[in-house]
Write an enzyme that holds these catalytic residues in place. Structure first.
Site, PDB file in Angstrom:
ATOM      1  CB  ILE B  92      27.024 -25.818   8.461  1.00  0.00           C
ATOM      2  CG1 ILE B  92      25.801 -25.078   9.006  1.00  0.00           C
ATOM      3  CG2 ILE B  92      28.295 -25.246   9.061  1.00  0.00           C
ATOM      4  CD1 ILE B  92      25.578 -25.325  10.466  1.00  0.00           C
ATOM      5  CB  CYS B  93      31.071 -24.633   4.602  1.00  0.00           C
ATOM      6  SG  CYS B  93      29.882 -24.209   3.355  1.00  0.00           S
ATOM      7  CG  LEU B  94      31.021 -26.857  10.262  1.00  0.00           C
ATOM      8  CD1 LEU B  94      30.517 -27.552  11.505  1.00  0.00           C
ATOM      9  CD2 LEU B  94      31.736 -25.595  10.633  1.00  0.00           C
ATOM     10  CE1 TYR B  99      33.857 -26.013   1.816  1.00  0.00           C
ATOM     11  CE2 TYR B  99      31.731 -26.255   0.742  1.00  0.00           C
ATOM     12  CZ  TYR B  99      32.978 -25.660   0.811  1.00  0.00           C
ATOM     13  OH  TYR B  99      33.339 -24.728  -0.113  1.00  0.00           O
ATOM     14  CG  LEU B 129      29.669 -21.471  -0.682  1.00  0.00           C
ATOM     15  CD1 LEU B 129      29.789 -22.745  -1.487  1.00  0.00           C
ATOM     16  CD2 LEU B 129      28.353 -20.783  -0.988  1.00  0.00           C
TER      17      LEU B 129
END
Lengths: 310, 310
Positions: B92-94, B99, B129
């Site tokens: 996950i893009c956090l 990320y 993403l």
């Protein structure tokens, strides 16, 4: 109108958003353009590659080198710098470089302070700084930090402090101190300890630090600590140095090696002593301070190294 | 936890075990996370969908991987339950996860990251993403489905842990609110209309709270609600938000939690009361004016001259 008041209250509450979430959400907006084309593991990989490259050049803390090594660096450089290095040579004999990874100030402080204790075996100083460290722990607790997020870093620093005092089972030699300072699992933990202490001090005395921070970065105190103090690799400025010096009660002298000179043409090396302010001590004690600088750091724009007096 | 299996001298292991202990001693209703017994760097988690969103009532499982350098390097997150907001089995893009490695800081923890993840669910993915932008109805369907069982993933030991976490979350997560999308919008419209007729200003306020066009403000609201859950003692915050924001959004709310229902009833009562008050005042005024006119006419005074005098 009751409803308006309610809305006002709600607005008020909206402001007290969890800061982590706030930072996260903001950056998600900002970074989408720049980073959307990279995968997170690619970013990590690049990050690691840069670190590995730096590591190849110089350990976290280098060997002691004669000051002539510094002069050699500027052989074909600015005459003002050359002149200043000559002047430095009158009072200093050696330099110890640190890696330019954004943690250099903290790394300098760690090594120079522990080396000072190792050489002086000053029991009173150790007791004094321990009391200050205890105070810093309380500061962080009062600021609402979860204990498990910082206790390991504190423990590791205190362990190093014990080790440099001789006569215990755990005592270490000067060589071992150097080895540990180069070992990431010790060195980074101690750096992080200093970052916690610095952040705690800045936030505890937010009113005092606020104007400096505004002048430096136009950030709130809270944001400054989250963005420029607590993350590893964020460079230190005079705010960090002042806060760390005050919190631990350790005076630091910084010699400035840059191309500035007087109008008259005469060259002198500027220095600044960070002397801990005693009036604002959290527990009201005024004796918890060593006013004489225990270390001298060499500042060249963007980087700190350790200097050794003659 | 098999502590003897790990090198307790390893600071990352020490820290992770501390976090496990902390997670177990302060369980939350909104998330649960525990490491696999065979590898404490591998965690399973489940989060409850944030209230007042299309994820409400959903139970979303995922895995966390902690790097060897934890807490210096961030954990990475991956969801396993289809949810319509994040792709499954994709990191996950956090900015709080890896990320953006440069934003992570050691004072954060698995707990902080899970809170941020919940707050992220209702945010606009902006094409980041690994993000998905499903319709609300789709997400709601997935939320209902997510409650049936934990997804099937990995070893039997992992599956067992996931099933346990699922059972725990089922006892904590409120049921999915049972309302069709059309029904909601109808009710919304009527309620606002009534309010607008009765008292335009109040109607505006409620509409502003409900149809907040600014997505960021919406995020903040959710973030606030999350924060409340972490600091359980800040309970009133949530109540006041339900009062302000879910007024018309969830009017029928047959299956929703009792707390919110009471709030709604109270708010509805308030607007009903207001309607009666204003109707009564209006009627009284009209009657008074009529009586006055009649009285003046009957006593022979020129009504027009009084109008002019005004």
């Amino acid at each position: 109108m009751g409803n308006n008041e309610k809305v006002a209250v709600a607005e008020e509450e909206k402001k007290s958003v969890n800061e982590v979430v706030e930072v996260a959400i903001e950056t998600s907006y900002v970074d989408n353009d720049d980073w959307a084309t990279y995968r997170d593991d690619e970013v990590m990989q690049q990050h690691n590659a840069i670190q590995a490259e730096e590591a190849h050049k110089l350990p976290f803390v280098g060997d002691k080198e004669p000051l002539s090594a510094l002069a050699a660096e500027y052989q074909s450089g600015s005459p003002i710098i050359q002149e200043k290095i000559k002047l430095l040579g009158q009072s200093f004999s050696a330099i110890r470089r640190t890696r330019g990874d954004g943690n250099c100030f903290f790394r300098c402080f760690m090594f120079a302070y522990l080396e000072h204790i190792l050489e002086s075996q000053d029991k009173a100083e150790v007791d004094r700084i321990k009391a200050n460290v205890e105070q810093c722990k309380k500061t962080l607790q009062n600021l609402g930090y979860a204990e498990f997020t910082f206790e390991d870093f504190f423990a590791l620093f205190l362990e190093q402090l014990e080790s440099v005092m001789q006569g215990n089972e755990t005592s270490i030699s000067h060589d071992e101190l150097l080895t540990r300072s180069r070992d990431q699992s010790v060195s980074d933990y101690v750096v992080m300890f200093f970052r916690f202490v610095t952040s705690g001090e800045v936030r505890r005395r937010a009113e005092f630090f606020e104007p400096f921070i505004l002048g430096l970065s136009n950030m709130t105190v809270e944001k400054f600590c989250k963005a420029s103090v607590e993350p590893m690799g964020e460079e230190s400025d005079h705010v960090h140095i002042t806060a760390l010096s005050d919190a631990l009660g350790v005076a630091i002298r910084v010699m400035y090696l840059d191309r500035s000179s007087c109008d008259t043409g005469s060259v002198s090396v500027n220095h600044h002593d960070f002397v801990p302010s005693i009036s604002d001590s959290p527990n009201g004690t005024t004796n918890a301070v060593a006013a004489k600088p225990v270390m001298t750091l060499l500042y060249r724009p963007g980087h700190y190294d350790i200097l050794y007096s003659k | 936890m098999a502590e003897e299996k790990y090198n307790m001298k390893n600071p990352a292991v020490k820290r992770i075990l501390q976090e496990v202990k902390e997670m177990q001693s302060n369980p939350s209703d909104d998330y649960m996370s525990l490491p696999l017994e065979e590898n404490i760097f591998e965690w399973q988690f489940a989060i409850a969908g944030p209230p007042d969103s299309e994820f409400e009532g959903g139970i979303y499982h995922g895995r966390i991987q902690l790097p060897a350098e934890y807490p210096f390097k961030p954990p990475s997150f991956m969801l396993l339950t289809p949810n319509g907001r994040f792709e499954t089995q994709t990191k996950i893009c956090l900015s709080i996860s890896n990320y953006h490695p440069e934003h992570w800081q050691p004072s954060w923890s698995v707990r902080t990251a899970l809170v941020a993840l919940i707050a992220f669910m209702p945010t606009n993915p902006n094409g980041a993403l690994g993000s998905l932008d499903y319709k609300k109805e789709e997400r709601r369907k997935l939320a209902i489905k997510s409650r049936e069982a934990a997804p099937t993933f990995g070893s039997s030991e992992r599956q067992k842990l996931m099933d346990e976490i699922h059972q725990y979350m089922l006892t904590k997560a409120p049921p999915v609110p049972q309302l069709g999308a059309e029904q909601t919008s109808d009710e919304q419209a009527t309620n606002q209309e009534t309010d607008a007729v009765v008292h335009p200003q109040d109607g505006d306020d409620i509409a502003a709270g409900d149809e907040e066009p600014n997505p960021e403000a919406d995020d903040r609201v959710v973030a606030d609600v999350r924060e409340v859950h972490v600091n359980a003692n800040a309970g009133p915050l949530r109540v006041s938000f339900s009062a302000e924001l879910s007024v018309s959004r969830r009017v029928p709310a047959t299956g929703s939690s009792e707390q919110v229902q009471t709030q709604e009833v109270r708010v509805l009562q308030r607007s009903d009361d207001r309607l009666f008050t204003w109707a009564a005042v209006g009627l009284t005024l009209a009657i008074v004016v009529l009586l006055l006119k009649k009285f003046l006419r009957s006593s022979g005074v020129d009504v027009a001259s009084i109008g002019g005098f005004k």
